[in-house]
Scaffold this active site. Structure first.
Site, PDB file in Angstrom:
ATOM      1  CG  HIS A  46      -2.066   0.931   1.090  1.00 20.42           C
ATOM      2  ND1 HIS A  46      -1.967   2.280   1.345  1.00 20.42           N
ATOM      3  CD2 HIS A  46      -3.318   0.707   0.650  1.00 20.42           C
ATOM      4  CE1 HIS A  46      -3.124   2.842   1.076  1.00 20.42           C
ATOM      5  NE2 HIS A  46      -3.965   1.920   0.648  1.00 20.42           N
ATOM      6  CG  ASP A  88      -8.486  -4.506  -2.807  1.00 23.42           C
ATOM      7  OD1 ASP A  88      -9.694  -4.324  -2.554  1.00 23.42           O
ATOM      8  OD2 ASP A  88      -7.773  -3.652  -3.343  1.00 23.42           O
TER       9      ASP A  88
HETATM   10  N1  CMC Z   1       4.042  -7.856  -4.806  1.00 23.62           N
HETATM   11  C1  CMC Z   1       5.354  -7.842  -5.083  1.00 23.62           C
HETATM   12  N2  CMC Z   1       6.117  -6.728  -5.033  1.00 23.62           N
HETATM   13  C2  CMC Z   1       5.504  -5.582  -4.692  1.00 23.62           C
HETATM   14  C3  CMC Z   1       4.140  -5.521  -4.401  1.00 23.62           C
HETATM   15  C4  CMC Z   1       3.401  -6.725  -4.472  1.00 23.62           C
HETATM   16  N3  CMC Z   1       2.089  -6.744  -4.196  1.00 23.62           N
HETATM   17  N4  CMC Z   1       3.800  -4.257  -4.107  1.00 23.62           N
HETATM   18  C5  CMC Z   1       4.913  -3.533  -4.211  1.00 23.62           C
HETATM   19  N5  CMC Z   1       5.956  -4.333  -4.554  1.00 23.62           N
HETATM   20  C6  CMC Z   1       7.372  -3.943  -4.690  1.00 23.62           C
HETATM   21  C7  CMC Z   1       7.617  -3.216  -6.010  1.00 23.62           C
HETATM   22  O1  CMC Z   1       7.984  -4.111  -7.028  1.00 23.62           O
HETATM   23  C8  CMC Z   1       8.723  -2.272  -5.619  1.00 23.62           C
HETATM   24  O2  CMC Z   1       9.914  -3.028  -5.545  1.00 23.62           O
HETATM   25  P1  CMC Z   1      11.334  -2.342  -5.971  1.00 23.62           P
HETATM   26  O3  CMC Z   1      11.536  -1.235  -4.970  1.00 23.62           O
HETATM   27  O4  CMC Z   1      12.313  -3.438  -5.890  1.00 23.62           O
HETATM   28  O5  CMC Z   1      11.134  -1.816  -7.376  1.00 23.62           O
HETATM   29  C9  CMC Z   1       8.381  -1.870  -4.175  1.00 23.62           C
HETATM   30  O6  CMC Z   1       7.628  -2.983  -3.652  1.00 23.62           O
HETATM   31  C10 CMC Z   1       7.544  -0.603  -4.070  1.00 23.62           C
HETATM   32  O7  CMC Z   1       6.417  -0.753  -4.927  1.00 23.62           O
HETATM   33  P2  CMC Z   1       5.689   0.449  -5.647  1.00 23.62           P
HETATM   34  O8  CMC Z   1       4.811  -0.086  -6.707  1.00 23.62           O
HETATM   35  O9  CMC Z   1       6.705   1.476  -6.027  1.00 23.62           O
HETATM   36  O10 CMC Z   1       4.851   1.023  -4.420  1.00 23.62           O
HETATM   37  P3  CMC Z   1       3.622   2.004  -4.499  1.00 23.62           P
HETATM   38  O11 CMC Z   1       3.454   2.612  -3.170  1.00 23.62           O
HETATM   39  O12 CMC Z   1       3.756   2.895  -5.688  1.00 23.62           O
HETATM   40  O13 CMC Z   1       2.416   0.988  -4.846  1.00 23.62           O
HETATM   41  C11 CMC Z   1       0.637  -0.540  -4.684  1.00 23.62           C
HETATM   42  C12 CMC Z   1       1.436   0.565  -3.969  1.00 23.62           C
HETATM   43  C13 CMC Z   1      -0.619  -0.836  -3.856  1.00 23.62           C
HETATM   44  C14 CMC Z   1       0.194  -0.048  -6.060  1.00 23.62           C
HETATM   45  C15 CMC Z   1       1.516  -1.804  -4.808  1.00 23.62           C
HETATM   46  O14 CMC Z   1       1.909  -2.264  -3.532  1.00 23.62           O
HETATM   47  C16 CMC Z   1       0.833  -2.925  -5.591  1.00 23.62           C
HETATM   48  O15 CMC Z   1       0.884  -2.944  -6.812  1.00 23.62           O
HETATM   49  N6  CMC Z   1       0.156  -3.893  -4.874  1.00 23.62           N
HETATM   50  C17 CMC Z   1      -0.588  -4.922  -5.568  1.00 23.62           C
HETATM   51  C18 CMC Z   1      -1.930  -4.358  -6.053  1.00 23.62           C
HETATM   52  C19 CMC Z   1      -2.885  -4.154  -4.901  1.00 23.62           C
HETATM   53  O16 CMC Z   1      -3.050  -4.990  -4.031  1.00 23.62           O
HETATM   54  N7  CMC Z   1      -3.592  -3.001  -4.915  1.00 23.62           N
HETATM   55  C20 CMC Z   1      -4.587  -2.656  -3.922  1.00 23.62           C
HETATM   56  C21 CMC Z   1      -4.138  -1.539  -3.045  1.00 23.62           C
HETATM   57  S1  CMC Z   1      -5.159  -1.276  -1.571  1.00 23.62           S
HETATM   58  C22 CMC Z   1      -6.751  -0.899  -2.111  1.00 23.62           C
HETATM   59  C23 CMC Z   1      -6.892   0.126  -3.162  1.00 23.62           C
HETATM   60  O17 CMC Z   1      -6.127   1.091  -3.275  1.00 23.62           O
HETATM   61  O18 CMC Z   1      -7.841   0.019  -3.928  1.00 23.62           O
END
Ligand code: CMC
Length: 428
Positions: free
Chosen positions: A306, A363
């Site tokens: 998140h 989720d």
């Molecule tokens: N599985 C594997 N790696 C992950 C995940 C995951 N679920 N989430 C983040 N990472 C890694 C990502 O690859 C990155 O690694 P590195 O630093 O080596 O490149 C690091 O963690 C930071 O990720 P980010 O995408 O830059 O982080 P963010 O804050 O921009 O993204 C997020 C947050 C929710 C989009 C992301 O964690 C994600 O894609 N999660 C899976 C999708 C998900 O469950 N979304 C629902 C969010 S909660 C409800 C809502 O908002 O609707």
């Protein structure tokens, strides 16, 4: 002047006010920066940018705190109902008994759709995603109700708000009924908000349908937990669209599209599909977690991570417990729940997830509940949208009630070609 920050650029110093919220969050106010210095700030993904001041919800991502209008999510989940939470978010305080009765009655009597509206669903292919149908249908409420579209008229806003909250379950269920070829049901105004939604989704004209109180309570809880989450992607979209003075229906329709994406609300559908795929491919939990970590593979452990929560997501804690309770009460034995627990345990001990502070989010377990009560996976995000509606509305109203209201219009740093002479096609 209160506390300030200094920004030094070359031989010039700019003094920038520091403002503080009621929970001690501090921000450097840069609203005059460009006019004074010619500089803008650059923050792709807006991780460090406050787009507004808001009184609707508070999140402390380090301590896992979520409050709506000051009330903790745990207390609301335990004691309140979705419609009461909707009132709290949209009006700003908990209702008295009379206010609640009057609000509930108004919602109850706006549930029906204009008969012509049904053609909108019939025009879509059977396999249209319900989120496409919901966003089209919500935008289409504007031409059906042109009498109440002025964002600056409180009475018109109130009518639109009640119509939208009341009709959203009807719209969402019609998207579903169309996809399975069943007749659209009329709302049953004797039922509760959630009871009516379950009736619209699962009843048929051929036989009686009884709302199961366990399922009704579980869905009500899920709606409460989804009701607002401050300036997330879809809410910011609703605010941005609303800032052009677009009407409520157009603004919320845009929010529904933003929510649809798999990095946002679409993750709840993805989680269940991920669990089903792991099961059908015969992968072990460990194998999938390794895949989600690999930079060669685009799969993520959906339902984890998140932008704001870096310790735990309080909503996920409540949903996990509810998931066990509901499945137990319904007597459902779910292999998907076992798999979800196994993956969570592996990920929470894995350095990759620990270092990046990735925890289960809202989720992760919600889909297991939806699945257990017979909801098809492509409806999960539409159910998230029903829950998020009061939050979108509260934030949209707050935007319009703000005396400092301005159209949202970010700047950019241009990195494209410099001025280039046009060459006719024959010379290229
Ligand atoms: N599985 C594997 N790696 C992950 C995940 C995951 N679920 N989430 C983040 N990472 C890694 C990502 O690859 C990155 O690694 P590195 O630093 O080596 O490149 C690091 O963690 C930071 O990720 P980010 O995408 O830059 O982080 P963010 O804050 O921009 O993204 C997020 C947050 C929710 C989009 C992301 O964690 C994600 O894609 N999660 C899976 C999708 C998900 O469950 N979304 C629902 C969010 S909660 C409800 C809502 O908002 O609707």
């Amino acid at each position: 002047m209160g506390e300030t920050a200094e920004l030094r650029v070359g031989d010039k110093t700019y003094e920038l006010p520091i403002i503080e919220g009621t929970e001690g969050e501090r921000a450097i106010d840069i609203s005059n920066l460009r006019s004074e210095s010619g500089l803008i700030t650059l923050d792709p993904g807006y991780g460090n940018t406050g787009s507004c001041e808001s009184q609707v919800a508070f999140i402390d991502g380090e301590r896992g705190i979520l409050r709506y209008r000051g009330y903790s999510i745990e207390e609301l989940a335990e004691q309140s109902t979705f419609l009461e939470v909707a009132y709290l978010l949209m009006v700003g305080r908990l209702p008295t008994r009379e206010e609640m009765d009057s609000f509930t009655t108004s919602i109850r009597y706006h549930t029906m759709l204009h008969e012509d509206f049904k053609h909108l669903f019939s025009a879509l292919p059977k396999d249209a995603h319900p989120m496409a149908a919901c966003s089209a249908a919500v935008a289409s409420l504007a031409p059906f109700y042109p009498d109440s579209l002025d964002p600056r008229d409180p009475r018109e806003v109130e009518i639109s708000v009640h119509r939208l909250i009341a009709k959203m379950p009807t719209l969402a269920s019609y998207a579903f009924k169309h996809s399975i070829g069943q007749p659209f049901m009329f709302p049953d105004n004797r039922l509760s908000y959630v009871g009516n939604f379950l009736h619209l989704m699962f009843a048929t004209p051929c036989e009686d349908y009884e709302v199961d109180p366990v399922i009704e309570k579980a869905i009500d809880l899920l709606l409460i937990l989804h009701a607002d989450h401050e300036q997330n992607c879809s809410t910011s979209t609703v605010r941005l669209v609303g800032s052009s003075m677009a009407n409520l229906f157009a603004s919320v329709s845009a929010g529904i599209n933003a929510l649809w994406g798999p990095r946002h609300g679409g993750a709840n559908q993805d989680v269940i599909e991920m669990l089903k795929a792991i099961e059908s491919d015969g992968l072990s939990g460990r194998e999938f977690v390794e895949r989600a970590k690999s930079s060669d593979d685009t799969s993520r452990l959906t339902g984890f991570g998140h932008r704001v929560y870096k310790n735990f997501d309080p909503r996920a804690k409540i949903i996990k417990k509810a998931c066990f309770d509901v499945l137990d009460k319904l007597g459902v034995n779910s292999r998907l729940l076992e798999l979800a627990v196994e993956l969570e345990e592996i990920a929470l001990k894995d350095d990759y997830f620990v270092e990046r502070k990735l925890y289960p989010n809202v989720d992760y377990y919600s889909g297991v509940i939806y699945n257990a009560i017979g909801t098809p996976a492509n409806m999960f995000t539409a159910m998230f949208a029903i829950g998020r509606l009061p939050g979108w509305i509260a934030q949209w109203k707050e935007l319009h009630e703000d005396p400092a209201f301005k159209i949202g219009r970010p700047r950019q740093i241009y990195t494209g070609p410099n001025e280039t002479d046009y060459r006719p096609m024959s010379d290229r």
